[in-house]
Design a protein around this motif. Structure first.
Motif, PDB file in Angstrom:
ATOM      1  N   MET A  41       0.755  -1.119   0.052  1.00  0.00           N
ATOM      2  CA  MET A  41       0.086  -0.082  -0.050  1.00  0.00           C
ATOM      3  C   MET A  41       1.047   1.325  -0.027  1.00  0.00           C
ATOM      4  O   MET A  41       2.129   1.235   0.245  1.00  0.00           O
ATOM      5  N   ALA A  42       0.118   2.158  -0.076  1.00  0.00           N
ATOM      6  CA  ALA A  42       0.853   3.634  -0.444  1.00  0.00           C
ATOM      7  C   ALA A  42       1.685   3.893   1.068  1.00  0.00           C
ATOM      8  O   ALA A  42       1.119   3.491   2.213  1.00  0.00           O
ATOM      9  N   THR A  43       3.016   4.497   1.083  1.00  0.00           N
ATOM     10  CA  THR A  43       3.602   4.909   2.336  1.00  0.00           C
ATOM     11  C   THR A  43       2.820   5.957   2.868  1.00  0.00           C
ATOM     12  O   THR A  43       3.093   6.311   4.125  1.00  0.00           O
ATOM     13  N   ASN A  44       2.168   6.987   2.214  1.00  0.00           N
ATOM     14  CA  ASN A  44       1.640   8.188   2.689  1.00  0.00           C
ATOM     15  C   ASN A  44       0.439   7.883   3.367  1.00  0.00           C
ATOM     16  O   ASN A  44      -0.713   7.848   2.550  1.00  0.00           O
ATOM     17  N   LEU A  45       0.311   7.536   4.447  1.00  0.00           N
ATOM     18  CA  LEU A  45      -0.953   7.245   5.088  1.00  0.00           C
ATOM     19  C   LEU A  45      -2.018   7.996   5.481  1.00  0.00           C
ATOM     20  O   LEU A  45      -3.381   7.777   5.560  1.00  0.00           O
ATOM     21  N   THR A  46      -1.490   9.442   5.164  1.00  0.00           N
ATOM     22  CA  THR A  46      -2.590  10.376   5.462  1.00  0.00           C
ATOM     23  C   THR A  46      -3.303  10.803   4.175  1.00  0.00           C
ATOM     24  O   THR A  46      -4.078  11.641   4.149  1.00  0.00           O
ATOM     25  N   ASP A  47      -2.751  10.273   3.172  1.00  0.00           N
ATOM     26  CA  ASP A  47      -3.333  10.498   1.606  1.00  0.00           C
ATOM     27  C   ASP A  47      -4.745   9.832   1.528  1.00  0.00           C
ATOM     28  O   ASP A  47      -5.178   8.884   1.803  1.00  0.00           O
ATOM     29  N   THR A  48      -5.851  10.676   1.058  1.00  0.00           N
ATOM     30  CA  THR A  48      -7.200  10.182   1.251  1.00  0.00           C
ATOM     31  C   THR A  48      -7.219   9.153  -0.101  1.00  0.00           C
ATOM     32  O   THR A  48      -8.069   8.192   0.099  1.00  0.00           O
ATOM     33  N   ALA A  49      -6.339   8.923  -0.791  1.00  0.00           N
ATOM     34  CA  ALA A  49      -6.335   7.901  -1.998  1.00  0.00           C
ATOM     35  C   ALA A  49      -5.971   6.727  -1.160  1.00  0.00           C
ATOM     36  O   ALA A  49      -6.600   5.565  -1.714  1.00  0.00           O
ATOM     37  N   PHE A  50      -5.048   6.627  -0.230  1.00  0.00           N
ATOM     38  CA  PHE A  50      -4.884   5.169   0.542  1.00  0.00           C
ATOM     39  C   PHE A  50      -6.215   4.884   1.137  1.00  0.00           C
ATOM     40  O   PHE A  50      -6.580   3.724   1.047  1.00  0.00           O
ATOM     41  N   LEU A  51      -6.785   5.876   1.935  1.00  0.00           N
ATOM     42  CA  LEU A  51      -8.153   5.254   2.543  1.00  0.00           C
ATOM     43  C   LEU A  51      -9.169   4.749   1.764  1.00  0.00           C
ATOM     44  O   LEU A  51      -9.754   4.006   1.890  1.00  0.00           O
ATOM     45  N   ASN A  52      -9.253   5.612   0.380  1.00  0.00           N
ATOM     46  CA  ASN A  52     -10.101   4.852  -0.452  1.00  0.00           C
ATOM     47  C   ASN A  52     -10.078   3.344  -0.986  1.00  0.00           C
ATOM     48  O   ASN A  52     -11.086   2.945  -1.535  1.00  0.00           O
ATOM     49  N   LYS A  53      -8.672   3.082  -0.874  1.00  0.00           N
ATOM     50  CA  LYS A  53      -8.613   1.697  -1.559  1.00  0.00           C
ATOM     51  C   LYS A  53      -8.904   0.513  -0.169  1.00  0.00           C
ATOM     52  O   LYS A  53      -9.021  -0.464  -0.772  1.00  0.00           O
ATOM     53  N   ILE A  54      -9.276   1.119   0.923  1.00  0.00           N
ATOM     54  CA  ILE A  54      -9.584   0.066   1.882  1.00  0.00           C
ATOM     55  C   ILE A  54     -11.445  -0.172   1.738  1.00  0.00           C
ATOM     56  O   ILE A  54     -11.839   0.830   1.879  1.00  0.00           O
ATOM     57  N   PRO A  55     -11.657  -1.321   1.803  1.00  0.00           N
ATOM     58  CA  PRO A  55     -13.069  -1.765   1.828  1.00  0.00           C
ATOM     59  C   PRO A  55     -13.754  -1.296   2.952  1.00  0.00           C
ATOM     60  O   PRO A  55     -13.279  -1.610   4.054  1.00  0.00           O
ATOM     61  N   SER A  56     -14.903  -1.315   2.846  1.00  0.00           N
ATOM     62  CA  SER A  56     -15.596  -0.910   4.306  1.00  0.00           C
ATOM     63  C   SER A  56     -16.423  -2.295   4.425  1.00  0.00           C
ATOM     64  O   SER A  56     -17.874  -2.496   4.586  1.00  0.00           O
ATOM     65  N   LYS A  57     -15.461  -3.125   5.074  1.00  0.00           N
ATOM     66  CA  LYS A  57     -16.056  -4.710   5.059  1.00  0.00           C
ATOM     67  C   LYS A  57     -15.305  -4.937   6.352  1.00  0.00           C
ATOM     68  O   LYS A  57     -14.174  -4.660   6.834  1.00  0.00           O
ATOM     69  N   PRO A  58     -15.718  -6.166   7.202  1.00  0.00           N
ATOM     70  CA  PRO A  58     -15.025  -6.604   8.218  1.00  0.00           C
ATOM     71  C   PRO A  58     -13.753  -7.180   7.922  1.00  0.00           C
ATOM     72  O   PRO A  58     -13.546  -7.739   7.048  1.00  0.00           O
ATOM     73  N   GLY A  59     -12.684  -7.185   8.737  1.00  0.00           N
ATOM     74  CA  GLY A  59     -11.549  -7.922   8.767  1.00  0.00           C
ATOM     75  C   GLY A  59     -10.396  -7.259   9.761  1.00  0.00           C
ATOM     76  O   GLY A  59     -10.828  -6.731  10.726  1.00  0.00           O
ATOM     77  N   VAL A  60      -9.273  -7.680   9.496  1.00  0.00           N
ATOM     78  CA  VAL A  60      -7.972  -7.368  10.374  1.00  0.00           C
ATOM     79  C   VAL A  60      -7.135  -6.259   9.373  1.00  0.00           C
ATOM     80  O   VAL A  60      -6.740  -6.666   8.445  1.00  0.00           O
ATOM     81  N   TYR A  61      -6.431  -5.623  10.531  1.00  0.00           N
ATOM     82  CA  TYR A  61      -5.399  -4.503   9.924  1.00  0.00           C
ATOM     83  C   TYR A  61      -4.281  -4.865  10.627  1.00  0.00           C
ATOM     84  O   TYR A  61      -4.201  -5.005  11.787  1.00  0.00           O
ATOM     85  N   GLN A  62      -3.053  -4.890  10.028  1.00  0.00           N
ATOM     86  CA  GLN A  62      -1.597  -4.910  10.527  1.00  0.00           C
ATOM     87  C   GLN A  62      -1.003  -3.476  10.533  1.00  0.00           C
ATOM     88  O   GLN A  62      -0.768  -3.209   8.983  1.00  0.00           O
TER      89      GLN A  62
END
Length: 329
Positions: free
Chosen positions: A1-22
């Motif tokens: 994933m993108a290294t710029n975690l504050t970029d809105t484009a990064f967040l838009n790639k994340i699905p609105s589904k249940p799951g686990v994040y690391q």
């Protein structure tokens, strides 16, 4: 994933589904593992430019990447989160490190093991299964397993000092191994099934109980067959929903194996009755009376999809000799 975690484009790639994040550091170490019902909403709290929480600020100061894993349900996310934390032991995780946060089912190490709910550090000898999302879910599973397999819940000291069965034996929640109401071999067989079930060996359990049920039915041991049928029904109530793939896509694993079991039963029934083809419908009759009086008959009906309850019937029988079941039929 993108290294710029504050970029809105990064967040838009994340699905609105249940799951686990690391959350991952620059040296590729796992800093934190978490679960979410909605991954996009949860991660928005981490990549927000104005984070107020000191711990989260420290965590995200070292973060360069976030890896997500999608799950079918939030409960599955909980189980995966627990397994990852126990394996990876991330620096910023507190929950699960000492196993105090969620309830487990515990099978003790004993000739006649106990089955009970457990919280806390897992220091007692035995097997631990979980975690469960909450105490209610764990207790429901425990209740059905005790009803189905009748493993004792009592402490070893209570077990060692019993002279007669307790009330749990009377209400069919315990097989009373304390006073030899069940053999060690029979009890250990039940323990084996429970352990396999709680370990997720779903196919093995369904096949084993199904074969025992078929064998009992073909030997005309109908009470044993009914007990084993009930075990399948009870186990189905607490199966964690899992996916298997057939030609029609994803189906519930329990339903899949039960359907296979049902098909095999019909094949074997046709062979036992020397039929040229599998039966399409079965009607079963039973006669009952009160010391020869008030004779009644009941009829239950099945096809290869299961019971047809709208076809069930009850009959009052008249003008037959007392206790003559054949005449009543």
């Amino acid at each position: 994933m993108a290294t710029n975690l504050t970029d809105t484009a990064f967040l838009n790639k994340i699905p609105s589904k249940p799951g686990v994040y690391q959350i991952i550091s620059a040296d590729q170490n796992i800093l934190y593992v978490g679960k979410a019902k909605n991954l996009r909403q949860r991660l928005a709290n981490y990549v927000h430019p104005d984070i107020n929480d000191v711990k989260t600020q420290a965590l995200m100061h070292h973060a360069v990447d976030i890896k997500v894993t999608i799950t079918a349900t939030e409960d599955e996310a909980l189980l995966l989160e627990s397994a990852l934390i126990k394996t990876l032991r991330p620096k910023y995780n507190i929950l699960f490190k000492d196993d105090k946060s969620y309830p487990y089912l515990f099978v003790s190490q004993h000739d006649f093991p106990r089955l009970t709910l457990y919280r806390g550090v897992q220091k007692n000898p035995g097997s631990y299964y979980g975690p469960y999302p909450n105490a209610t879910a764990a207790r429901n599973s425990l209740h059905i397993l005790q009803k189905t397999f009748q493993l004792r819940p009592c402490s070893d000291s209570y077990f060692n000092n019993r002279k007669r069965p307790c009330v749990l034996y009377q209400i069919h929640r315990c097989s009373a191994p304390c006073v030899d109401c069940v053999s060690k071999e029979q009890y250990q067989h039940s323990v084996k099934i429970v352990k396999n079930f709680l370990s997720g060996k779903n196919k093995t359990i369904i096949q084993e109980v199904k074969k025992e049920m078929q064998s009992a039915a073909l030997d005309l041991k109908f009470e044993d067959a009914a007990r084993l049928r009930d075990q399948l029904i009870y186990l189905r109530k607490i199966f964690v929903q899992q996916d298997v793939v057939d030609e029609n896509g994803y189906v519930d694993a329990v339903r899949y194996w039960l359907e296979l079991a049902d098909k095999d039963v019909w094949h074997e029934l046709a062979a036992a009755l020397k039929l040229s083809a599998d039966p399409e419908r079965i009607e079963c009759f039973d006669i009952s009376h009160n010391m020869g009086e008030a004779t009644v008959a009941s009829c239950v009906v099945f096809d290869n999809n299961g019971p047809i309850k709208e076809c069930y019937r009850k009959f009052n029988i008249e003008n037959v000799a007392k206790s003559d079941d054949y005449a009543a039929i």
